[in-house]
Each structure stands twice: as C-alpha cells, then as structure tokens.
Design a protein around this motif. Sequence first.
Motif, PDB file in Angstrom:
ATOM      1  N   THR A  55       0.858  -1.188   0.000  1.00 61.36           N
ATOM      2  CA  THR A  55       0.000   0.000   0.000  1.00 61.36           C
ATOM      3  C   THR A  55       0.893   1.236   0.000  1.00 61.36           C
ATOM      4  OG1 THR A  55      -0.118   0.016   2.423  1.00 61.36           O
ATOM      5  CG2 THR A  55      -1.870  -1.170   1.247  1.00 61.36           C
TER       6      THR A  55
ATOM      7  N   TYR B 274      -4.279   0.828  -4.425  1.00 63.77           N
ATOM      8  CA  TYR B 274      -3.487  -0.114  -3.640  1.00 63.77           C
ATOM      9  C   TYR B 274      -4.062  -0.234  -2.227  1.00 63.77           C
ATOM     10  CZ  TYR B 274      -0.049  -0.370  -7.360  1.00 63.77           C
ATOM     11  OH  TYR B 274       0.577  -0.607  -8.563  1.00 63.77           O
ATOM     12  N   THR B 275      -5.058  -1.101  -2.088  1.00 59.83           N
ATOM     13  CA  THR B 275      -5.757  -1.277  -0.812  1.00 59.83           C
ATOM     14  C   THR B 275      -5.675  -2.719  -0.315  1.00 59.83           C
ATOM     15  OG1 THR B 275      -7.844  -1.657  -1.988  1.00 59.83           O
ATOM     16  CG2 THR B 275      -7.351   0.605  -1.316  1.00 59.83           C
TER      17      THR B 275
END
Length: 489
Positions: free
Chosen positions: A108, A126-127
């Motif tokens: 992340t 981006y999780t």
Amino acid sequence: MKNGGIVEFETIFRNARIYDGTGRPAFAGEILVSGDRIEAVGYPGELPCDQAENEIDLKGLALAPGFIDAHAHDDREVIDHPAMTPKISQGVTTVVTGNCGISLAPVTFETDPPPPMNLLGGKRAYTFPTMADYARALEQSRPAVNVVSLIGHSALRLAVMDDVTQPADEREIAAMGDLLANCMDAGASGFSTGLYYAPNAAAEPGEVAAVGKVAAARSGIYATHMRDESLHVMESLRESAETARSARMPLLISHHKCAGEANWGRSGETTGFLRKAASRQPVHVDVYPYSAASTVLTRRQVHECKRVMVAWSKSRPDAAGRFLSEIAAELGVGEVEAVDVLAPAGAIYFVMHEQDVQRIMQFENAIIGSDGLPHDIHPHPRLWGTFPRVIGKYARELKLFPVATAIHKMTGLAAEVFGLSDRGNIAPGFAADLVIFDPDNIIDRATYSDPKQMAEGIVAVYVNGALAFDAEGTRPGAGRLLKGRREWN
C-alpha cells in the motif's frame, strides 16, 4: 445434473467446428456441458443428448477453449469494472495479472505510487496489504473472466525496503520471501519481475533467485520483464535463464521483443538461444501481435524511439492520443524535455520490426499475451484486439501458422505454461470456458488512432459454463481466482 441416476446434460452445442486447443486441425463435432464442466465430446450424432436442457446449433461456427491472456495488467480492472468488456469481447476467459513486477498485493502507499506501479492506478488502487485481501475483493466483484495472479517483485521490494535503489540485504530478502509465501498460500500462482524499471532494477540475480525459490517451492512460475530488450537483449536472456535455473523456476519471458532499430532482425538469434535453453529447463515467451510497445513515458525510452504516442498524462490529459513530436513542437521544446512537462504519463512506442514480431510469434514456445493497459486514456489497440488479430490477420490472412496453432498458443499451451490442468482444452472433465466465433470473419478493429473498438467475429463466450458474452452484451459473475501449479521438469 443427475435425476434418478440419469445424467441430464444442461447444454449441447451441435454442428460445431471444434478446435480443441491441442493444435490438431478442427473437426466437426458436438460437446455436452453439465454445470461448469465439459461432460463429453464427440462427432455429430455420437453423444447421448435426449436429456439436454438447452440445444445450441452452431451451424458450422468455430468452438474453441476460452483464450488465456498470458500477460495482462487487469489487476484493478477485474474489481472496478468486472464486466471486463475489452477482454471478454475478444474471447478471453482468463487473464494473468501481476506482470512486470507490478501487483496490487501486498503493498500500500501513503502517496502516489512510483512508476511503473502507477500503471494500475494511484494510491487509492493499492488497498490490499495481503493476497488474501485481494482474493476476497475478487470474489466479491465476481468478474466476467477468471484470474491467475502473479506477485510482483517491485511490489515486494516497495513493501519491505526503505531504499529500492539498492540491492536488498539478507533481512529484506527474507521479508520478501515471507510475504511471497503468504501470497502463494492465499492463491497466487507465481512471481514476476520488472528488472527494467527503477523499483526493481537494483535487484541482483541472487536476490531474484532467492525470492523466486519461495514461489518455486510452491509450484509457481517465474515471469520476467527483463533488464533490457534492445542492445543487451542476449545478456538479459542469459541472466533470466540462469536465474530461473538457479531457483528451479519455470521461466516465462514477458512480451519478448527486439526493441530499437539497431536491434531489428535479432529475433532469429534470440529464439535460437531460447530453443536451446528450453532443452535444459522449462522456458516460454509471451508475445503480442503488434510492432509497438506501451508503458510509462520516460526520457530513456524516448531517446530510443523515433515515434511516440502519448497514452495518458496526469498534467495534460488532452495530450492522450497525440504524438509526442507534435506536443513538443507546440511547447517549443525537444521531445525529451516534453516528457518532463507531461509526466507522470504513459506512451506507445513504435520500436519493433514486423518481421521480428512474426518470427517470435512462430516460435514453438510462444504464447499470446495482450499486455493491455486498461487504465490508459488512449490505450494501445492490443487491449481490445490481440486475440482476434492473431487468428484473423496472422493465421487466416498471412498464413503465418494454421488457425489450430494460433488457438493452441492461446489455450492449451498457455494453460500448460501456467499449470492450469483443467483449462485450455475441449475434453471431458475440463472447465467449460468456451468461445464461439466465425473463423471466416474474426478480426480486430482497434487501431492506434481509435483503440477502443470491439473485435468482429466473436459470437458468444462461456466462462465456467455460464454465458458471459454475446450480441446482447457482457454478463459478469462467472469468473474465479484460479491457482496454477507448474512443476520444474
């Protein structure tokens, strides 16, 4: 399904011209599908069909296994846009994500990700700190296509290292190995590198092999965007083969090419080397049927390329679809200086010779990957056109190889490369990933000037036995995360 001991086949496809994915010529036949599996295959009139719930007369249309996109960057697309129209409309039923060292998991960002990680989106993309998180999101999105997920070395380095411009130390290598192990255990099928790009370029062969051994121990494949695809292509091929052999990883060279005018014509040399290497270890390449590449816009690549088209620009969205030379002239600067004005940005680079593209496609260990970039404002036409183009232009029109060979490269051979033991063939017990197409009219329509054009000739696509695409549109919901197992042999 079964009723009182009698098998009731849900669907029978009659009067098909069957390309079974093995490379053998097409034959007239019919297949029976029960649920998500192929129940039986036979010649016309051979199969028991009294209990079929649905009968579909293909009237001589071609029936093939669903195409496998061996090189995709659809990591976020399958979640945000599960209809996956650019791919399912081509007959693609499985996409391989996480290529070029770039994957959403397990990293992340607090700020915008560095190139080339930004090819998948900004920090909000981006999780997924773990592969398990990504797998859950994929299950919830229920995309139209299956997904095979690779884990990128750049993602691993950015997740554990403070300074990715340096080689990793033993502690960092161990941390990357632990992350990769967790990802593989949660459903990833392999490991990829993008050694050309800054977050990955400092990784020495020993680091790559050490991390790759974790994937190899879990029957994973190694896919690499090599350090160099132009003047030092041979050195990069040797490094890739030696690294894979050291880690005992089956090797896939990503989007193999001979880039740059000074490098044109060397595909005979590269495929000769790969052919010899393949006699000692598992080696394949993926290739797309175009003479232009596409990735982030950089000074380095503009230096190496005479013609560049902008695919997207964060600072100048209006630049998308225009040639860099035109933009530079408007700005009153050189093309290299224009890069700084447009960055961060993406581009299409016209860097290959058509003869090299054809020779690499003909290589017996070549499979087909689009390398499409779905987040680009003005994408390379390969995103929408790759698979029909291989069949329509290169097999049917140019006769570079038979249609059956083209389909084998997209199906049975690709499934073998990724260890998908129940995909890629039309045979009893295999998954009912199927594409119905008109072999006389299938062709790509996407162009560099107008890239978001659906191909012609794809009639219907089934994913895991469910209709996913036809003339009425796309029906997401049937795709799954697939786990490939590729052993060293």
